[in-house]
Design an enzyme around this catalytic site. Structure first.
Site, PDB file in Angstrom:
ATOM      1  N   GLY A 562     -10.876  28.597 -18.119  1.00 24.70           N
ATOM      2  CA  GLY A 562     -10.887  28.820 -19.551  1.00 24.70           C
ATOM      3  C   GLY A 562      -9.495  29.056 -20.062  1.00 24.70           C
ATOM      4  N   GLY A 564      -7.323  31.369 -23.357  1.00 21.92           N
ATOM      5  CA  GLY A 564      -7.422  32.295 -24.483  1.00 21.92           C
ATOM      6  C   GLY A 564      -6.096  32.340 -25.199  1.00 21.92           C
ATOM      7  CE1 TYR A 566      -0.511  38.215 -22.101  1.00 20.77           C
ATOM      8  CE2 TYR A 566      -1.638  37.274 -20.211  1.00 20.77           C
ATOM      9  CZ  TYR A 566      -0.643  38.084 -20.733  1.00 20.77           C
ATOM     10  OH  TYR A 566       0.182  38.758 -19.889  1.00 20.77           O
ATOM     11  N   GLY A 567      -3.260  32.954 -22.649  1.00 18.56           N
ATOM     12  CA  GLY A 567      -2.897  31.929 -21.692  1.00 18.56           C
ATOM     13  C   GLY A 567      -4.146  31.400 -21.023  1.00 18.56           C
ATOM     14  CE  LYS A 568      -4.374  25.330 -20.152  1.00 19.92           C
ATOM     15  NZ  LYS A 568      -3.398  24.271 -19.952  1.00 19.92           N
ATOM     16  CB  VAL A 569      -8.916  32.282 -17.728  1.00 21.58           C
ATOM     17  CG1 VAL A 569      -9.570  33.319 -16.826  1.00 21.58           C
ATOM     18  CG2 VAL A 569      -8.548  32.886 -19.058  1.00 21.58           C
ATOM     19  CE  LYS A 583      -7.521  36.360 -20.188  1.00 22.80           C
ATOM     20  NZ  LYS A 583      -8.124  37.120 -21.288  1.00 22.80           N
ATOM     21  CG  ASP A 678      -9.140  35.380 -30.610  1.00 17.95           C
ATOM     22  OD1 ASP A 678      -9.771  34.833 -31.546  1.00 17.95           O
ATOM     23  OD2 ASP A 678      -8.557  34.740 -29.712  1.00 17.95           O
TER      24      ASP A 678
END
Ligand SMILES: *[C@@H]1O[C@H](CO)[C@@H](O)[C@H](O)[C@H]1NC(C)=O
Ligand SMILES: *[C@@H]1O[C@H](CO)[C@@H](O)[C@H](O)[C@H]1NC(C)=O
Ligand SMILES: *[C@@H]1O[C@H](CO)[C@@H](O)[C@H](O)[C@H]1NC(C)=O
Ligand SMILES: *[C@@H]1O[C@H](CO)[C@@H](O)[C@H](O)[C@H]1NC(C)=O
Ligand SMILES: *[C@@H]1O[C@H](CO)[C@@H](O)[C@H](O)[C@H]1NC(C)=O
Ligand SMILES: *[C@@H]1O[C@H](CO)[C@@H](O)[C@H](O)[C@H]1NC(C)=O
Ligand SMILES: *[C@@H]1O[C@H](CO)[C@@H](O)[C@H](O)[C@H]1NC(C)=O
Ligand SMILES: *[C@@H]1O[C@H](CO)[C@@H](O)[C@H](O)[C@H]1NC(C)=O
Length: 863
Positions: A562, A564, A566-569, A583, A678
């Site tokens: 996923g 978000g 902030y960045g990728k997970v 993350k 968010d």
């Protein structure tokens, strides 16, 4: 590129390994749950260069088992888990990975099963203590304990070890000074090779089932102070100990030796303090010489066949306290008038002699003198309340720190000897940094296992109680053998009473992630390169190499689950099989060290069952990663969209309630409060039971100390969920989250995305609602067909109304998350469903009241 090479898997491996250990434990110290920084804040943990080097966890009341993950802490030098009585289960062979270990103390627990042969790999081991467990089976050899040539202490007393001791267990390459295998069920002969370990000082093999003759090689052990072979089935001639000129304590009782006269070494070894050969088949006259041995304190020769006259005249040694000749055949006795200590002649013909039978030596109860107790007579008649005690140093009442010291093999037998115990008092107060004289000793006696038990009370130097850091320091000095008792007391272990009268506020639970600690942790991140051997992380490593070669491949891409704000997970699997989500900050969202540290510190304190918890992190220049618990069932969005999955009305209500509770916690109980910024259906994750967990919070502005209750900030969020008032004024408040949550509620009702085909869900609902439509409230074309059944109910209408209140244009007219929670709870109650709690709103704080968790059966994942 260079940064990538250095800093690839930058998350907090160290913390994760410790957490893997903790997963198997309960009752871990409070400081462990209050901070993410083991190296600086966790009681009992010490690190060097970001790797755990010491775990001093004696007497912590830990419960559970020892996880395989212990083997990952490969820099560990000192592992002490002693005296956590509810720690048990088998010992993992992975202990053998801890090649740096110098001290391994697992004594006084409930460990079961065999001794892992891999212990033989611990070539640096100095201290090995496994006593007082339920260990069973044979002693492992080749591979096994015979490899431990640098070890000085073998403590295996009080287990259930069986089988013969292999002859190759011992060799002249070894450097053992203490060999304690007493109180097991070992069989077969005593290995002659023991005689080649000339460094030996204490040898206890008593209370086993050893057979055969004592090997003559024992006579090589010229440094031996204690030799105890009592309570076995040894045969043959009584061993000749005359070369063991440092012997203090000898016990050969209760064996099956050939009948003989008293051995000559008993008359020549001037170092002897205690000699016991009860039931030893001895006969003839007892030579007077024995009572004149200069250091003798105790002679136990009961149940033998000594006859003739007992001659205790002349220069009887002053230390002699006890002579036990119970059940012999002594017909007469000539005892010096001045001998006023214990002598038992009960069961001898001499006690049938009418002239002698009234002598006190013909009665067992002649011991008027009791064992040593610290004197407080100088304090007069002062008395203290029942939980306090008199401090002998100043005659004041205080709350002492108490416990029992068990000396496994003291070199003396006389418990009335002031000299020994006053030395012990002095050494305890000096070595433990207490006021001179602030030690009270009592209840001194030998246990049935022949250990010397001493109750110790230690008094605070200032005030009437110790503070937590003092108790921790003193307790660990005693529990971890840092404290060295005076000569003659020998090896010991300590069992503390719990201390509850702490001075001042508790000072151990505060968590603080220091910049230094982050640097340390960052180094630890590199550990993973060595330590991780399986799962997705390993595959990431493989990809890293590929990437280094190709310079193009993204090492994370195949594990992405996923993304978000902030960045990728990414999903990863730890070596112990735990799934985690990692993350990774994107370039643009990276923060400075201080900001990152502050956020981690805050997030690690946020614990609620409806919030995804942070379990680790990593910070290094150029790289920031966060490690979260892995929530298995995908996002709410995915579940609303997937046709195969059927989220019925009740499930949806429960999901709405749980998510609302998570947000209410952030707004009202997190300290400082957190605005999510968010909230959306892709940030609500569902676990295997469809319980919601809100993700991706807090990596955003915290609610700062503003007077207006809102903060001005760059607008952030996701289109479709964005609070229009915030958008226009840039004034952020909790009500912005409420708006976004209202949008999520509309998604739950309709299954639709907030914006689809150019239409906005809020506007769609607003236009469609028709109070006069009793079947569908005007929403027939909008409501998800999966919940059509519910559409005619009052609860359904109320849910729609509540959602519309949340998406009110004016922030001030929107309800708080807390009242949203209460409303949905009411709906669930009227659905006849449990809302999961009897209280209206349920909250949890990390680090507090962990014992009274309000949701039994519902686990808060991060501890
Ligand atoms: C230790 O283990 C035994 C079984 O192996 C069990 O009966 C006993 O209750 C345990 N003791 C403690 C203190 O847990
Ligand atoms: C007895 O000890 C000696 C010297 O320590 C050693 O050489 C010999 O092998 C030992 N005997 C046995 C049977 O182990
Ligand atoms: C010897 O055996 C007797 C009887 O079993 C027991 O009471 C005594 O404590 C034993 N002595 C020693 C020194 O173990
Ligand atoms: C004492 O016992 C020994 C051997 O058991 C025996 O030879 C001796 O005669 C006995 N002495 C007396 C005085 O009974
Ligand atoms: C008794 O012992 C003391 C010292 O141990 C010594 O000075 C004295 O001469 C001894 N007396 C006899 C009669 O052996
Ligand atoms: C007791 O021993 C003393 C000193 O050895 C001796 O003088 C005395 O005669 C003995 N008494 C008896 C009754 O044997
Ligand atoms: C035994 O006698 C000595 C003096 O001979 C005395 O100092 C000591 O206190 C006495 N001990 C007991 C237990 O009575
Ligand atoms: C705890 O007590 C010791 C000794 O009284 C003192 O030196 C120390 O500062 C105290 N620690 C705290 C955190 O109060």
């Amino acid at each position: 590129m260079v940064a990538m090479q250095q800093l690839l898997l930058l998350f907090l491996l160290l913390l994760l390994h410790l957490k893997a250990l903790m997963n198997n434990w309960r009752n871990e110290p409070e400081s462990w749950t209050g901070s993410t920084d083991p190296c600086t804040s966790w009681v009992g943990i010490s690190c060097s260069n970001g790797r755990v080097t010491e775990m001093r966890l004696a007497s912590m009341n830990l419960q559970g088992t020892l996880s395989n993950a212990i083997g990952q802490l490969s820099a560990l030098k000192y592992l002490d888990l002693s005296n956590n009585q509810n720690l048990g289960g088998p010992l993992t062979p992975n202990i053998g990975n801890l090649k740096q270990l110098t001290t391994l103390a697992l004594n006084s627990n409930n460990f079961t099963g065999g001794i892992p042969p891999t212990l033989g790999l611990l070539s640096n081991l100095f201290w090995l203590d496994m006593s007082a467990n339920q260990l069973s089976g044979q002693i492992p050899v080749s591979p096994g304990l015979n490899q431990l040539v640098n070890t000085r202490h073998f403590h295996f007393s009080e287990n259930q070890l069986t089988g013969p001791m292999s002859e190759s267990l011992f060799s002249d390459k070894m450097n053992l000074i203490h060999v304690l295998f007493d109180n097991n069920q070992l069989t077969g002969p005593i290995p002659a090779e023991l005689g080649s370990i000339t460094t030996l000082q204490i040898l206890r093999l008593d209370n086993n089932k050893f057979t055969g003759a004592v090997p003559t090689n024992i006579s090589n052990l010229v440094d031996l102070n204690v030799l105890n072979f009592a309570d076995n089935q040894l045969h043959g001639t009584m061993p000749d100990l005359s070369t063991l000129t440092k012997l203090n304590v000898v016990d050969l009782s209760n064996n099956s030796f050939d009948p003989s006269a008293i051995p000559t070494w008993m008359l020549t070894l001037e170092t002897l303090a205690s000699v016991a050969i009860a039931s030893g088949g001895l006969h003839g006259q007892i030579p007077n010489r024995i009572f004149t041995l200069p250091r003798l304190q105790q002679v136990i020769l009961s149940n033998n066949a000594f006859n003739g006259t007992l001659d205790m005249t002349g220069n009887i040694t002053q230390q002699l306290q006890q002579v036990n000749l119970l059940n012999n055949r002594i017909v007469a006795a000539n005892i010096t008038q001045s001998y006023n200590r214990t002598l038992v002649l009960v069961g001898n013909p001499v006690c049938l002699d009418p002239d002698f039978s009234s002598s006190r030596f013909c009665s067992i109860q002649q011991d008027s003198a009791t064992s040593y107790t610290t004197s407080v007579t100088h304090c007069g008649s002062t008395s203290c309340s029942s939980d306090q005690s008199l401090d002998p140093a100043n005659c004041g009442c205080a709350y002492p720190y108490m416990g029992m010291i068990f000396f496994r093999s003291p070199l003396f037998a006389d418990l009335r000897n002031n000299e020994h115990f006053q030395l012990l008092e002095a050494s305890l107060s000096t070595e433990l940094g207490l006021q001179p004289g602030s030690v009270f000793l009592s209840d001194i006696h030998f246990t049935s296992d022949n250990y010397l038990q001493v109750q110790v009370r230690l008094f605070p130097s200032i005030g009437t109680s110790f503070n937590l850091s003092e108790v921790t320091r003193i307790g660990s000095d005693l529990s971890n053998q840092n404290y060295k008792p005076p000569q003659g007391f020998g090896p010991y272990y300590f069992v503390a009473d719990p201390y509850v009268h702490f001075a001042g506020a508790a000072d151990g639970g505060k968590s603080q992630v220091s910049t230094g600690a982050i640097a340390g942790i960052a180094v630890a991140c590199g550990l993973i390169l060595i330590a991780v051997t399986s799962g997705a992380i390993f595959s990431l490593l493989q990809k890293r190499r590929t990437r280094e070669l190709s310079g193009r491949t993204n090492p994370f891409e195949n594990n992405e689950i996923g993304s978000g704000s902030y960045g990728k997970v990414y999903k990863a699997v730890l070596v112990d099989g735990t799934n985690v989500a990692i993350k990774r900050a994107e370039y643009g969202s990276k923060q400075g060290a201080v900001e990152f540290k502050n956020e981690i510190e805050l997030l690690s304190r946020v614990h609620h069952k409806n919030l995804v918890s942070l379990t680790g992190f990593c910070y290094e220049q150029g790289e920031q990663m966060l490690v979260y618990e892995y929530v298995s069932n995908g996002t709410l969005r995915q579940n609303l969209q997937a046709r195969g999955i059927y989220l019925d009305w009740k499930k949806r209500l429960r999901i709405a309630l749980g998510s609302a509770r998570g947000l209410a916690y952030l707004h009202e109980l997190a300290d400082p409060p957190i605005i999510h910024r968010d909230v959306k259906s892709t940030n609500i994750l569902l676990d295997e039971n469809f319980k919601p967990k809100v993700a991706d919070f807090g990596l955003s502005k915290l609610v700062a100390d503003t007077e207006k209750g809102h903060i001005s900030t760059q607008v952030k969020g996701t289109l479709g969920y964005l609070d229009p008032e915030y958008y226009m004024t840039q004034q952020l408040s909790e009500k912005s989250d409420v708006y976004s949550f209202g949008v999520v509620m509309l998604e739950i009702l309709s299954g639709r995305l907030p914006i689809s085909n150019g239409r906005y869900i809020v506007r769609e609902f607003r236009m469609a609602i028709n109070p006069n439509d009793h079947d569908y409230y005007g929403l027939q074309g909008i409501v998800d067909p999966a919940i059509h059944d519910a559409a005619h109910t009052a609860r359904f209408r109320r849910f729609v109304q509540l959602a519309m209140e949340c998406v009110d244009e004016s922030a001030s007219r929107r309800p708080t998350m807390n009242s949203v929670v209460k409303e949905i709870e009411t709906m669930l109650h009227s659905e006849g469903l449990s809302s999961g709690s009897s209280s209206t709103v349920e909250f949890e704080h990390v680090g507090t009241a962990s014992t009274s968790h309000p949701h039994s059966g519902e686990v808060v994942t991060a501890h």
